[in-house]
Write a protein that holds these residues in place. Structure first.
Motif, mmCIF file in Angstrom:
data_model
loop_
_atom_site.group_PDB
_atom_site.id
_atom_site.type_symbol
_atom_site.label_atom_id
_atom_site.label_comp_id
_atom_site.label_asym_id
_atom_site.label_seq_id
_atom_site.Cartn_x
_atom_site.Cartn_y
_atom_site.Cartn_z
ATOM 1 N N GLY A 119 -1.553 21.189 -53.559
ATOM 2 C CA GLY A 119 -1.613 21.419 -52.124
ATOM 3 C C GLY A 119 -0.347 21.000 -51.399
ATOM 4 N N THR A 120 -0.507 20.847 -50.090
ATOM 5 C CA THR A 120 0.614 20.594 -49.201
ATOM 6 C C THR A 120 1.130 19.172 -49.331
ATOM 7 N N ASN A 177 1.425 17.206 -46.764
ATOM 8 C CA ASN A 177 0.548 16.348 -45.968
ATOM 9 C C ASN A 177 -0.633 15.834 -46.811
ATOM 10 N N ARG A 178 -1.170 16.695 -47.642
ATOM 11 C CA ARG A 178 -2.297 16.281 -48.489
ATOM 12 C C ARG A 178 -1.857 15.183 -49.457
ATOM 13 N N ASN A 231 -1.581 11.933 -47.515
ATOM 14 C CA ASN A 231 -2.894 11.330 -47.248
ATOM 15 C C ASN A 231 -3.460 10.627 -48.489
ATOM 16 N N ARG A 273 -1.988 12.434 -42.084
ATOM 17 C CA ARG A 273 -1.565 13.712 -41.543
ATOM 18 C C ARG A 273 -2.722 14.726 -41.661
ATOM 19 N N GLY A 306 -4.698 17.707 -43.056
ATOM 20 C CA GLY A 306 -4.812 18.295 -44.371
ATOM 21 C C GLY A 306 -6.148 19.002 -44.503
ATOM 22 N N PRO A 348 -8.741 22.118 -41.486
ATOM 23 C CA PRO A 348 -7.778 21.022 -41.371
ATOM 24 C C PRO A 348 -8.380 19.825 -40.609
ATOM 25 N N GLY A 372 -7.867 15.419 -47.831
ATOM 26 C CA GLY A 372 -7.373 15.175 -49.191
ATOM 27 C C GLY A 372 -7.744 13.812 -49.748
#
Length: 461
Positions: A312-313, A315-316, A319, A354, A356, A366, A371
Motif C-alpha cells: 500500500g501507500t 501513509n499506510r 501508520n 496519516r 490511510g 480513508p 493500516g
C-alpha cells in the motif's frame, strides 16, 4: 703300838666356791665380750643381718657392699630414663633423667650400714653386734634424688605456655568447619601436679629401663553451650531464594544458607575431654531459586513470532510504523491484560498518523491511522498458537492480503479492540521490527514444560 696321828682336812668355804663358779664364767664372758668387741667392732666389716635395698651386705666391706648393690649401670639407666606427658590437644612434654640431674645416695647408705651399731661406745657397739649376730635385722633403702628446682622450671615453663595457648584458644571458623577447644579459657594445668606426674614417670622409667608415656587429663568440665550459641549466631545465614522485582524487572540476590547442627555440636563437646579439640562440620544450603537462574528465565523463550508484508501507500506504512513503535518493548506482568487501543491510543495527526485505507464493511475508506489493523493482526498471529489467553479479538469483514483468515485482528477506536492476558507465571515482552516493508512481531516470555515455575509474588492490585 704305834701312835696314830689324827689329820684334820681343811675345808674350803662354800661362799668361796660359789664365788669361783660365778666369777670364772663372768671373767670368761667378759673376756669373750672384750675379744668380740675388739675383734669385730673395730674391723672394716658390716655387722651381720644387715641388708640394703633387699641385698644382704652382712660381713662385707663398704666397697664389697657397693659392688653387691650393682649400681654400676645407674648412670646408663638415668640416660635412658624419659617420661612423655601427652595432653588433650596432642602436645607433649618430654622430660629426661639427665635434664633433672637424677642421682642416688648408695655411697651414703653403705656408710650408714657400716656405722650402724658403731657409734655407741665400746660396750654399746659390742652389744649391738651381738644382737645382730643373734638375729636382729637391720635394713636400709637407697633413695634416688633429682633437682627439684630444675623439674619445677621445666614443667613451669611448659605450663605457662600451654595455659596461655589454652586461654587464647578461640574457636576457629573455616569455610567447612569450626574448630573449638573444650574448656578453653577456664580450665588450666597446675605446675605442682605436672611436676609430680613427671617425677613419678621418671622414676618408673628409671626402674623399668624403658620410656614412660602418661596421658594428662584436665579436670572435666561441661560444654559451654552459650559459646556455641554465640558461634551459631555469628555464622548462621538463612537461605533466601531469589524473587522477581516487577518494578525493575530484575531478580533479587539469592543467598546460600550457612549453618551447623547445634545439637550435634553440643553432644560432640560433651563427649570430648576437657582441652580436646573438636571439629564441627559447617554445611551450606542452596536456595531453591538462584538469582542467576531466575534472571536467566526472564524473556528467555520466544513464545510466538509473525512476519507480514506491508503493501500500500506510504501513509499506510507510516501508520503501521507509528503504531508498532508504540507497542514495541512493552512488558506485561503475570496477570496483566494488553489492550491495543489503550496502548496505541487514539490515532491522531499529532501522534504522527496519516490518512490511510481501512475496511469498513465491504468498502475500503480513508481514515486517520488506516493500516494499524495490520499491526494488531501481526501481533495476534504471533500469539494465536501459544497458551496466552486472548480475551477480545475481531476478524476483518473480508480477508486481508497479509495473513490467512482467522489469524487477523481488526481494531477501531472505542469500538473494536484486540486484548489478551498474560496468563503465564513470568513477564512477557512485545517487540516489533519494521525493515523496509516487512513487519515482524515477537513475543518473549518463559516457557516451563517439565518442571513447575518457582513461586513469584504477584504485584499488588
Amino acid at each position: 703300838m704305834p701312835r696314830r696321828v689324827s689329820q684334820k682336812k681343811k675345808r674350803v668355804p662354800a661362799l668361796v666356791i660359789v664365788l669361783i663358779f660365778v666369777t670364772i664364767p663372768v671373767l670368761i664372758a667378759a673376756a669373750a665380750f672384750c675379744w668380740v668387741g675388739m675383734y669385730y667392732c673395730d674391723d672394716d666389716l658390716i655387722y651381720p643381718n644387715t641388708s640394703i635395698a633387699g641385698v644382704n651386705v652382712s660381713w662385707m666391706t663398704r666397697s664389697e657392699a657397693l659392688q653387691a648393690l650393682d649400681l654400676s649401670d645407674f648412670d646408663e639407666r638415668v640416660g635412658k630414663a624419659s617420661v612423655t606427658i601427652i595432653f588433650p590437644d596432642d602436645t607433649e612434654l618430654i622430660v629426661d633423667g639427665t635434664d633433672i640431674n637424677m642421682t642416688h645416695d648408695a655411697v651414703d647408705v653403705v656408710e650408714s650400714a657400716y656405722l650402724a651399731g658403731r657409734r655407741q661406745g665400746f660396750v654399746g657397739n659390742t652389744i649391738e653386734f651381738l644382737k645382730r649376730l643373734s638375729g636382729k635385722e637391720f635394713e636400709l633403702t637407697i633413695q634416688n634424688f633429682y633437682d627439684y628446682d630444675v623439674i619445677n622450671l621445666i614443667t613451669g615453663d611448659f605450663v605457662e605456655e600451654y595455659n596461655e595457648r589454652l586461654a587464647a584458644a578461640e574457636p576457629r571458623i573455616y569455610n567447612d568447619k569450626i574448630v573449638i577447644t573444650k574448656g578453653a579459657g577456664y580450665e588450666f594445668v597446675e605446675t605442682m601436679i605436672l611436676a609430680d606426674i613427671a617425677y613419678i614417670g621418671l622414676f618408673e622409667s628409671l626402674e623399668t629401663g624403658a620410656p614412660v608415656e602418661i596421658i594428662y587429663k584436665l579436670p572435666e568440665t561441661a560444654t559451654d553451650s552459650r559459646q556455641l550459641l554465640d558461634i551459631h549466631q555469628k555464622i548462621h545465614i538463612p537461605v533466601e531464594s531469589s524473587e522477581l522485582n516487577f518494578d525493575t524487572l530484575s531478580a533479587s540476590e539469592s543467598t546460600v544458607g550457612v549453618d551447623f547442627d547445634l545439637i550435634q555440636a553440643v553432644n560432640l563437646l560433651n563427649e570430648a575431654e576437657t582441652g580436646k579439640t573438636v571439629t564441627i562440620d559447617v554445611f551450606y544450603i542452596q536456595p531453591d531459586t538462584t538469582q542467576e537462574y531466575l534472571q536467566g528465565l526472564l524473556f528467555r523463550d520466544l513464545i510466538g513470532e509473525q512476519t507480514t508484508h506491508v503493501a500500500g501507500t506510504t501513509n499506510r506504512l507510516i501508520n503501521i510504523k507509528v503504531s508498532s513503535e508504540a507497542i514495541s518493548g512493552l512488558v506485561l506482568l503475570p496477570g496483566d491484560e494488553f489492550s491495543f487501543n489503550n496502548v496505541v491510543g487514539r490515532r491522531t495527526y499529532n501522534k504522527g498518523y496519516r490518512m490511510g485505507g481501512a475496511y469498513i464493511g465491504s468498502e475500503t475508506v480513508p481514515v486517520i491511522g488506516g493500516g494499524v489493523c495490520q499491526t494488531a493482526s501481526t501481533l495476534h498471529a504471533a500469539i494465536v498458537d501459544s497458551e496466552i489467553l486472548i480475551s477480545e479479538r475481531h476478524g476483518h469483514s473480508r480477508p486481508v492480503p497479509y495473513l490467512r483468515r482467522g489469524r487477523d485482528a481488526t481494531v477501531f477506536w472505542e469500538k473494536l479492540d484486540f486484548r489478551f492476558i498474560n496468563n503465564t507465571d513470568y513477564p512477557i515482552r512485545l517487540d516489533f521490527e519494521l525493515v523496509d516493508r516487512s513487519l515482524t512481531a515477537k513475543v518473549y516470555g518463559t516457557i516451563i514444560d517439565d518442571f513447575p515455575a518457582p513461586s513469584i509474588p504477584m504485584p499488588a492490585g
